[in-house]
Design a protein around this motif. Structure first.
Motif, PDB file in Angstrom:
ATOM      1  N   GLU A  94      52.946  25.612  30.958  1.00  0.00           N
ATOM      2  CA  GLU A  94      54.352  25.360  30.602  1.00  0.00           C
ATOM      3  C   GLU A  94      54.539  23.942  30.070  1.00  0.00           C
ATOM      4  O   GLU A  94      55.276  23.730  29.099  1.00  0.00           O
ATOM      5  CB  GLU A  94      55.245  25.610  31.811  1.00  0.00           C
ATOM      6  CG  GLU A  94      55.359  27.079  32.197  1.00  0.00           C
ATOM      7  CD  GLU A  94      56.037  27.302  33.542  1.00  0.00           C
ATOM      8  OE1 GLU A  94      56.653  26.357  34.069  1.00  0.00           O
ATOM      9  OE2 GLU A  94      55.944  28.432  34.058  1.00  0.00           O
ATOM     10  N   ALA A  95      53.870  22.971  30.689  1.00  0.00           N
ATOM     11  CA  ALA A  95      53.967  21.586  30.214  1.00  0.00           C
ATOM     12  C   ALA A  95      53.332  21.436  28.839  1.00  0.00           C
ATOM     13  O   ALA A  95      53.865  20.727  27.972  1.00  0.00           O
ATOM     14  CB  ALA A  95      53.301  20.639  31.215  1.00  0.00           C
ATOM     15  N   LEU A  96      52.208  22.096  28.625  1.00  0.00           N
ATOM     16  CA  LEU A  96      51.552  22.041  27.317  1.00  0.00           C
ATOM     17  C   LEU A  96      52.412  22.686  26.242  1.00  0.00           C
ATOM     18  O   LEU A  96      52.555  22.142  25.145  1.00  0.00           O
ATOM     19  CB  LEU A  96      50.181  22.732  27.384  1.00  0.00           C
ATOM     20  CG  LEU A  96      49.099  21.961  28.122  1.00  0.00           C
ATOM     21  CD1 LEU A  96      47.952  22.877  28.506  1.00  0.00           C
ATOM     22  CD2 LEU A  96      48.603  20.790  27.286  1.00  0.00           C
ATOM     23  N   VAL A  97      53.000  23.836  26.548  1.00  0.00           N
ATOM     24  CA  VAL A  97      53.875  24.518  25.587  1.00  0.00           C
ATOM     25  C   VAL A  97      55.056  23.623  25.229  1.00  0.00           C
ATOM     26  O   VAL A  97      55.383  23.443  24.050  1.00  0.00           O
ATOM     27  CB  VAL A  97      54.355  25.877  26.152  1.00  0.00           C
ATOM     28  CG1 VAL A  97      55.490  26.453  25.316  1.00  0.00           C
ATOM     29  CG2 VAL A  97      53.194  26.865  26.224  1.00  0.00           C
ATOM     30  N   ALA A  98      55.679  23.029  26.235  1.00  0.00           N
ATOM     31  CA  ALA A  98      56.827  22.147  25.983  1.00  0.00           C
ATOM     32  C   ALA A  98      56.413  20.965  25.113  1.00  0.00           C
ATOM     33  O   ALA A  98      57.129  20.598  24.167  1.00  0.00           O
ATOM     34  CB  ALA A  98      57.423  21.665  27.299  1.00  0.00           C
ATOM     35  N   GLY A  99      55.266  20.381  25.402  1.00  0.00           N
ATOM     36  CA  GLY A  99      54.792  19.233  24.625  1.00  0.00           C
ATOM     37  C   GLY A  99      54.449  19.598  23.197  1.00  0.00           C
ATOM     38  O   GLY A  99      54.799  18.874  22.257  1.00  0.00           O
ATOM     39  N   GLN A 100      53.759  20.730  23.003  1.00  0.00           N
ATOM     40  CA  GLN A 100      53.390  21.152  21.654  1.00  0.00           C
ATOM     41  C   GLN A 100      54.624  21.520  20.841  1.00  0.00           C
ATOM     42  O   GLN A 100      54.701  21.207  19.657  1.00  0.00           O
ATOM     43  CB  GLN A 100      52.414  22.328  21.714  1.00  0.00           C
ATOM     44  CG  GLN A 100      51.093  22.011  22.391  1.00  0.00           C
ATOM     45  CD  GLN A 100      50.184  21.157  21.541  1.00  0.00           C
ATOM     46  OE1 GLN A 100      49.768  21.559  20.459  1.00  0.00           O
ATOM     47  NE2 GLN A 100      49.867  19.978  22.018  1.00  0.00           N
ATOM     48  N   ARG A 101      55.581  22.168  21.486  1.00  0.00           N
ATOM     49  CA  ARG A 101      56.831  22.495  20.769  1.00  0.00           C
ATOM     50  C   ARG A 101      57.566  21.218  20.383  1.00  0.00           C
ATOM     51  O   ARG A 101      58.130  21.119  19.290  1.00  0.00           O
ATOM     52  CB  ARG A 101      57.720  23.383  21.632  1.00  0.00           C
ATOM     53  CG  ARG A 101      57.252  24.807  21.665  1.00  0.00           C
ATOM     54  CD  ARG A 101      58.239  25.722  22.353  1.00  0.00           C
ATOM     55  NE  ARG A 101      57.779  27.101  22.249  1.00  0.00           N
ATOM     56  CZ  ARG A 101      57.956  28.013  23.182  1.00  0.00           C
ATOM     57  NH1 ARG A 101      58.600  27.721  24.295  1.00  0.00           N
ATOM     58  NH2 ARG A 101      57.506  29.233  23.013  1.00  0.00           N
ATOM     59  N   TRP A 102      57.585  20.242  21.267  1.00  0.00           N
ATOM     60  CA  TRP A 102      58.248  18.973  20.976  1.00  0.00           C
ATOM     61  C   TRP A 102      57.566  18.283  19.799  1.00  0.00           C
ATOM     62  O   TRP A 102      58.241  17.742  18.914  1.00  0.00           O
ATOM     63  CB  TRP A 102      58.236  18.076  22.218  1.00  0.00           C
ATOM     64  CG  TRP A 102      58.984  16.806  22.017  1.00  0.00           C
ATOM     65  CD1 TRP A 102      60.321  16.599  22.192  1.00  0.00           C
ATOM     66  CD2 TRP A 102      58.453  15.556  21.555  1.00  0.00           C
ATOM     67  NE1 TRP A 102      60.653  15.300  21.872  1.00  0.00           N
ATOM     68  CE2 TRP A 102      59.521  14.642  21.485  1.00  0.00           C
ATOM     69  CE3 TRP A 102      57.171  15.134  21.205  1.00  0.00           C
ATOM     70  CZ2 TRP A 102      59.343  13.328  21.072  1.00  0.00           C
ATOM     71  CZ3 TRP A 102      56.998  13.823  20.788  1.00  0.00           C
ATOM     72  CH2 TRP A 102      58.080  12.929  20.729  1.00  0.00           C
ATOM     73  N   GLN A 103      56.232  18.300  19.763  1.00  0.00           N
ATOM     74  CA  GLN A 103      55.517  17.686  18.635  1.00  0.00           C
ATOM     75  C   GLN A 103      55.881  18.375  17.326  1.00  0.00           C
ATOM     76  O   GLN A 103      56.145  17.712  16.316  1.00  0.00           O
ATOM     77  CB  GLN A 103      54.002  17.751  18.856  1.00  0.00           C
ATOM     78  CG  GLN A 103      53.504  16.785  19.906  1.00  0.00           C
ATOM     79  CD  GLN A 103      52.008  16.893  20.116  1.00  0.00           C
ATOM     80  OE1 GLN A 103      51.386  17.906  19.796  1.00  0.00           O
ATOM     81  NE2 GLN A 103      51.422  15.862  20.673  1.00  0.00           N
ATOM     82  N   ARG A 104      55.892  19.702  17.334  1.00  0.00           N
ATOM     83  CA  ARG A 104      56.221  20.447  16.113  1.00  0.00           C
ATOM     84  C   ARG A 104      57.664  20.189  15.710  1.00  0.00           C
ATOM     85  O   ARG A 104      57.968  19.986  14.537  1.00  0.00           O
ATOM     86  CB  ARG A 104      55.991  21.944  16.361  1.00  0.00           C
ATOM     87  CG  ARG A 104      56.100  22.826  15.136  1.00  0.00           C
ATOM     88  CD  ARG A 104      54.856  22.804  14.257  1.00  0.00           C
ATOM     89  NE  ARG A 104      53.684  23.297  14.938  1.00  0.00           N
ATOM     90  CZ  ARG A 104      53.334  24.577  15.038  1.00  0.00           C
ATOM     91  NH1 ARG A 104      54.059  25.515  14.481  1.00  0.00           N
ATOM     92  NH2 ARG A 104      52.232  24.914  15.658  1.00  0.00           N
TER      93      ARG A 104
END
Length: 197
Positions: free
Chosen positions: A121-131
């Motif tokens: 969940e933390a990785l998904v949130a971070g990757q979405r934020w980067q995109r």
């Protein structure tokens, strides 16, 4: 910063370096204890569980990326200056070899892509934020009249993210620095193709 917080931060830096080599999923309190020379009980007092350690490492890596790459770019004027600085900074992190095994976040994204839980969940949130950040900076360049008003910012962000991932792949798996140069060329070509006017 309290002594406890400073100690935890120092431990997290060691954990990040180790995670870049063994993967976030391979990071355990035992492996960190062996690598750092600290006791398992001392590490357990800081993190409490393997998952809590892994989550702390992911969050620390995300915070470092923001502090070292995103914030300096955001200090520049809106438009291509910001976007270029962000992309260059992202690639520079790879070139500088900050972590011996490459970017722990990009590696962890593949490790946890099908693993439910707090780390994913933390990785998904971070990757979405980067995109989303890439899309926002691309939109700002469009709004500033530096990129064509009708350019597809979602597609461009996808392509830029792909260039970063390809550069990391070539650098880490193929042991070739050419991917970073190709990513820079790809960025320049994409931006020229979508230039306003």
């Amino acid at each position: 910063m309290t002594k406890k917080a400073a100690t935890r931060e120092a431990i997290l830096q060691q954990a990040l370096a180790l995670a870049s080599q063994v993967g976030v999923s391979g990071l355990t309190i035992g492996s960190l204890a062996a690598a750092s020379g600290l006791s398992k009980s001392g590490l357990f007092a800081h993190f409490g569980s393997k998952e809590a350690l892994q989550l702390a490492v992911v969050l620390a890596a995300q915070q470092q990326f923001v502090a070292e790459t995103v914030q300096p770019a955001l200090a520049l004027p809106r438009g291509m200056a910001r976007l270029t600085a962000l992309f260059d900074g992202w690639l520079a992190r790879m070139e500088q070899g900050r972590y011996p095994g490459g970017c722990p976040l990009l590696a962890a994204a593949y490790e946890f892509d099908d693993q439910p839980g707090a780390v994913r969940e933390a990785l998904v949130a971070g990757q979405r934020w980067q995109r989303d950040t890439l899309q926002r900076l691309l939109q700002q360049a469009c709004d500033a009249g530096e990129l064509a008003a009708d350019c597809d910012v979602a597609l461009l962000a996808f392509m830029l993210f792909g260039l970063v991932q390809s550069a990391h792949h070539d650098l880490q798996l193929l042991d070739s620095a050419d991917g970073v140069a190709l990513a820079r060329r790809g960025f320049a070509r994409l931006m020229a193709t979508h230039q306003a006017g």
